[in-house]
Design a protein around this motif. Structure first.
Motif, PDB file in Angstrom:
ATOM      1  N   ILE A  10      -4.101   8.109 -27.921  1.00 52.10           N
ATOM      2  CA  ILE A  10      -3.890   7.020 -26.962  1.00 52.10           C
ATOM      3  C   ILE A  10      -2.402   6.840 -26.676  1.00 52.10           C
ATOM      4  CG2 ILE A  10      -4.192   4.565 -26.545  1.00 52.10           C
ATOM      5  CD1 ILE A  10      -6.761   6.133 -26.395  1.00 52.10           C
ATOM      6  N   LYS A  11      -1.585   6.962 -27.720  1.00 56.47           N
ATOM      7  CA  LYS A  11      -0.133   6.821 -27.522  1.00 56.47           C
ATOM      8  C   LYS A  11       0.411   7.932 -26.639  1.00 56.47           C
ATOM      9  CE  LYS A  11       0.739   4.419 -31.903  1.00 56.47           C
ATOM     10  NZ  LYS A  11       1.441   4.484 -33.213  1.00 56.47           N
ATOM     11  N   ASN A  12      -0.067   9.141 -26.854  1.00 55.80           N
ATOM     12  CA  ASN A  12       0.393  10.255 -26.026  1.00 55.80           C
ATOM     13  C   ASN A  12      -0.063  10.099 -24.578  1.00 55.80           C
ATOM     14  OD1 ASN A  12       1.650  11.538 -28.170  1.00 55.80           O
ATOM     15  ND2 ASN A  12      -0.171  12.752 -28.692  1.00 55.80           N
ATOM     16  N   ALA A  13      -1.256   9.538 -24.403  1.00 62.52           N
ATOM     17  CA  ALA A  13      -1.790   9.377 -23.055  1.00 62.52           C
ATOM     18  C   ALA A  13      -0.978   8.383 -22.238  1.00 62.52           C
ATOM     19  CB  ALA A  13      -3.253   8.945 -23.120  1.00 62.52           C
ATOM     20  N   THR A  14      -0.347   7.444 -22.925  1.00 62.55           N
ATOM     21  CA  THR A  14       0.442   6.412 -22.222  1.00 62.55           C
ATOM     22  C   THR A  14       1.940   6.639 -22.358  1.00 62.55           C
ATOM     23  OG1 THR A  14       0.352   5.002 -24.202  1.00 62.55           O
ATOM     24  CG2 THR A  14      -1.381   4.696 -22.544  1.00 62.55           C
ATOM     25  N   ALA A  15       2.327   7.790 -22.898  1.00 65.11           N
ATOM     26  CA  ALA A  15       3.757   8.055 -23.096  1.00 65.11           C
ATOM     27  C   ALA A  15       4.481   8.207 -21.775  1.00 65.11           C
ATOM     28  CB  ALA A  15       3.942   9.311 -23.952  1.00 65.11           C
ATOM     29  N   VAL A  16       3.812   8.787 -20.781  1.00 66.20           N
ATOM     30  CA  VAL A  16       4.389   8.959 -19.443  1.00 66.20           C
ATOM     31  C   VAL A  16       3.670   8.015 -18.495  1.00 66.20           C
ATOM     32  CG1 VAL A  16       4.869  10.582 -17.580  1.00 66.20           C
ATOM     33  CG2 VAL A  16       4.914  11.374 -19.951  1.00 66.20           C
ATOM     34  N   SER A  17       4.424   7.220 -17.757  1.00 65.28           N
ATOM     35  CA  SER A  17       3.814   6.244 -16.862  1.00 65.28           C
ATOM     36  C   SER A  17       3.128   6.950 -15.693  1.00 65.28           C
ATOM     37  CB  SER A  17       4.883   5.284 -16.324  1.00 65.28           C
ATOM     38  OG  SER A  17       5.795   5.953 -15.477  1.00 65.28           O
ATOM     39  N   GLY A  18       2.130   6.281 -15.138  1.00 64.54           N
ATOM     40  CA  GLY A  18       1.406   6.852 -14.006  1.00 64.54           C
ATOM     41  C   GLY A  18       2.304   7.095 -12.807  1.00 64.54           C
ATOM     42  N   PHE A  19       3.248   6.192 -12.592  1.00 63.29           N
ATOM     43  CA  PHE A  19       4.171   6.368 -11.459  1.00 63.29           C
ATOM     44  C   PHE A  19       5.027   7.614 -11.629  1.00 63.29           C
ATOM     45  CE2 PHE A  19       8.355   5.666  -9.502  1.00 63.29           C
ATOM     46  CZ  PHE A  19       7.965   5.485  -8.178  1.00 63.29           C
ATOM     47  N   ASP A  20       5.542   7.838 -12.854  1.00 61.53           N
ATOM     48  CA  ASP A  20       6.362   9.027 -13.120  1.00 61.53           C
ATOM     49  C   ASP A  20       5.556  10.306 -12.917  1.00 61.53           C
ATOM     50  OD1 ASP A  20       8.515   7.437 -13.693  1.00 61.53           O
ATOM     51  OD2 ASP A  20       8.251   7.522 -15.872  1.00 61.53           O
ATOM     52  N   MET A  21       4.306  10.295 -13.396  1.00 59.54           N
ATOM     53  CA  MET A  21       3.453  11.475 -13.222  1.00 59.54           C
ATOM     54  C   MET A  21       3.205  11.754 -11.744  1.00 59.54           C
ATOM     55  SD  MET A  21       0.587  11.356 -16.272  1.00 59.54           S
ATOM     56  CE  MET A  21       0.088   9.650 -15.964  1.00 59.54           C
ATOM     57  N   PHE A  22       2.828  10.714 -11.013  1.00 57.41           N
ATOM     58  CA  PHE A  22       2.519  10.872  -9.589  1.00 57.41           C
ATOM     59  C   PHE A  22       3.752  11.331  -8.822  1.00 57.41           C
ATOM     60  CE2 PHE A  22       2.261   9.146  -5.267  1.00 57.41           C
ATOM     61  CZ  PHE A  22       1.062   9.699  -4.839  1.00 57.41           C
ATOM     62  N   LEU A  23       4.880  10.691  -9.055  1.00 59.08           N
ATOM     63  CA  LEU A  23       6.100  11.036  -8.331  1.00 59.08           C
ATOM     64  C   LEU A  23       6.553  12.456  -8.658  1.00 59.08           C
ATOM     65  CD1 LEU A  23       8.401  10.116  -6.475  1.00 59.08           C
ATOM     66  CD2 LEU A  23       9.597   9.267  -8.511  1.00 59.08           C
ATOM     67  N   GLY A  24       6.522  12.815  -9.947  1.00 57.62           N
ATOM     68  CA  GLY A  24       6.967  14.143 -10.346  1.00 57.62           C
ATOM     69  C   GLY A  24       6.108  15.246  -9.747  1.00 57.62           C
ATOM     70  N   ILE A  25       4.783  15.078  -9.805  1.00 53.01           N
ATOM     71  CA  ILE A  25       3.884  16.107  -9.274  1.00 53.01           C
ATOM     72  C   ILE A  25       4.015  16.227  -7.762  1.00 53.01           C
ATOM     73  CG2 ILE A  25       1.477  16.786  -9.006  1.00 53.01           C
ATOM     74  CD1 ILE A  25       2.618  17.186 -11.795  1.00 53.01           C
ATOM     75  N   ILE A  26       4.117  15.084  -7.059  1.00 57.85           N
ATOM     76  CA  ILE A  26       4.233  15.118  -5.596  1.00 57.85           C
ATOM     77  C   ILE A  26       5.538  15.783  -5.170  1.00 57.85           C
ATOM     78  CG2 ILE A  26       4.502  13.699  -3.529  1.00 57.85           C
ATOM     79  CD1 ILE A  26       1.642  13.954  -4.469  1.00 57.85           C
ATOM     80  N   VAL A  27       6.645  15.386  -5.807  1.00 60.16           N
ATOM     81  CA  VAL A  27       7.949  15.968  -5.441  1.00 60.16           C
ATOM     82  C   VAL A  27       7.975  17.462  -5.751  1.00 60.16           C
ATOM     83  CG1 VAL A  27      10.421  15.950  -5.945  1.00 60.16           C
ATOM     84  CG2 VAL A  27       9.187  13.794  -5.698  1.00 60.16           C
ATOM     85  N   SER A  28       7.439  17.863  -6.896  1.00 60.44           N
ATOM     86  CA  SER A  28       7.415  19.289  -7.238  1.00 60.44           C
ATOM     87  C   SER A  28       6.540  20.069  -6.266  1.00 60.44           C
ATOM     88  CB  SER A  28       6.920  19.490  -8.675  1.00 60.44           C
ATOM     89  OG  SER A  28       5.602  18.982  -8.830  1.00 60.44           O
ATOM     90  N   PHE A  29       5.452  19.447  -5.799  1.00 64.97           N
ATOM     91  CA  PHE A  29       4.607  20.094  -4.784  1.00 64.97           C
ATOM     92  C   PHE A  29       5.379  20.300  -3.489  1.00 64.97           C
ATOM     93  CE2 PHE A  29       2.047  19.383  -0.952  1.00 64.97           C
ATOM     94  CZ  PHE A  29       1.252  20.523  -0.978  1.00 64.97           C
ATOM     95  N   ILE A  67       7.299  19.851 -18.510  1.00 67.44           N
ATOM     96  CA  ILE A  67       8.533  19.142 -18.871  1.00 67.44           C
ATOM     97  C   ILE A  67       8.257  17.657 -19.084  1.00 67.44           C
ATOM     98  CG2 ILE A  67      10.850  18.522 -18.112  1.00 67.44           C
ATOM     99  CD1 ILE A  67      10.508  21.420 -18.992  1.00 67.44           C
ATOM    100  N   LEU A  68       7.387  17.065 -18.267  1.00 61.09           N
ATOM    101  CA  LEU A  68       7.028  15.653 -18.461  1.00 61.09           C
ATOM    102  C   LEU A  68       6.367  15.452 -19.823  1.00 61.09           C
ATOM    103  CD1 LEU A  68       5.617  14.684 -14.935  1.00 61.09           C
ATOM    104  CD2 LEU A  68       7.688  13.792 -16.019  1.00 61.09           C
ATOM    105  N   ALA A  69       5.497  16.371 -20.204  1.00 58.18           N
ATOM    106  CA  ALA A  69       4.814  16.254 -21.494  1.00 58.18           C
ATOM    107  C   ALA A  69       5.776  16.470 -22.654  1.00 58.18           C
ATOM    108  CB  ALA A  69       3.668  17.267 -21.560  1.00 58.18           C
TER     109      ALA A  69
END
Length: 221
Positions: A10-29, A67-69
C-alpha cells in the motif's frame, strides 16, 4: 486493519502521486511522438520501419515509468538495477543513425521521470532542429553511382566529358574492360538535382546502356 494500512504494498502504491504519474506519462508520450515524427521526416534508408518508430514512443514512456518507480523507493531501485542488468538488446539496427533516436527516447524518459520536464522539452526541440537541418542538408548532396556500358575508349572519353560538364563532381570508381566492350562505374554529385543528362549519355554513339542509382554510403569529398 492496521496491518493492511501499514502494508509495504500500500505504501509503494501511494509513493508516487496520481498527478505526477499522469503528467510524467503524458509528457513522455508527447516527447516520444515528437521523436517519432523527427525520425519519420529524416529517414533516408530504403524501407521505413513503422514498428521501430512506434517503439521510440513506448521507450520514452516505459523509461519514464521506471524512473518514477525507482525514485520513490531505494530498495526497488536496487532490485530494478539487478533486473535490467540481465536485459540484452539483440535487435540488429540497420542504420547506426537509429542509435541516436534510441538514446534520445531513453534519455527523454529518464529526464521526465526525474521531474525535469523543461529540460526534456528544450533538449528535444533542439535535437529535432539539429536532426532536421543537418539530415536534410546531407540529402541534397547525396552521391549517385552511374554504370555505363560502352564499346571502346573513344566512347569512354565522350561519356566522361559529358558527365563532368553536367554534374557538380564526378569520380571514376571502377572500370572493367573486355574484348566486347567496357563498363564504367562513376560516382557523381548532381548539379541542382539535374539527372536528365543520363538520357544524353545513352544518345552517345557506342553507348549500350546507362544506369544511375542512389548511393547510400558515406561520401568524403
Amino acid at each position: 486493519m492496521d496491518s493492511i494500512l501499514n502494508s509495504s504494498f500500500i505504501k509503494n502504491a501511494t509513493a508516487v502521486s496520481g498527478f505526477d504519474m499522469f503528467l510524467g506519462i503524458i509528457v513522455s508520450f508527447l516527447i516520444g511522438f515528437f521523436i517519432y515524427m523527427v525520425y519519420k521526416k529524416t529517414f533516408s534508408g530504403v524501407m521505413f520501419s513503422a514498428n521501430f518508430g512506434l517503439s521510440l514512443i513506448g521507450m520514452a514512456m516505459i523509461t519514464c515509468a521506471v524512473i518514477l518507480a525507482v525514485s520513490s523507493n531505494v530498495v526497488l531501485s536496487l532490485g530494478m538495477l539487478g533486473t535490467l542488468s540481465i536485459v540484452r538488446f539483440r535487435t540488429a539496427l540497420k542504420d547506426p543513425f537509429d542509435i541516436v533516436f534510441l538514446f534520445w527516447a531513453i534519455t527523454s524518459g529518464i529526464i521526465v521521470g526525474a521531474g525535469m520536464i523543461p529540460l526534456a522539452v528544450v533538449t528535444s526541440l533542439l535535437m529535432g532542429i539539429v536532426m532536421t537541418v543537418f539530415v536534410n542538408r546531407k540529402s541534397r548532396t547525396t552521391p549517385y553511382i552511374i554504370v555505363i556500358n560502352c564499346e571502346n575508349s573513344n566512347v569512354e572519353d565522350g561519356v566522361i566529358d559529358l558527365i563532368e560538364s553536367k554534374s557538380a563532381k564526378s569520380t571514376i570508381k571502377g572500370k572493367t574492360v573486355s574484348k566486347t566492350g567496357m563498363e564504367l562505374t562513376v560516382e557523381v554529385q548532381l548539379k541542382d538535382g539535374y539527372s536528365k543528362f543520363v538520357n544524353d549519355i545513352i544518345e552517345i554513339e557506342g553507348v549500350v546502356n546507362a544506369v544511375m542509382v542512389s548511393y547510400n554510403g558515406e561520401y568524403m569529398g
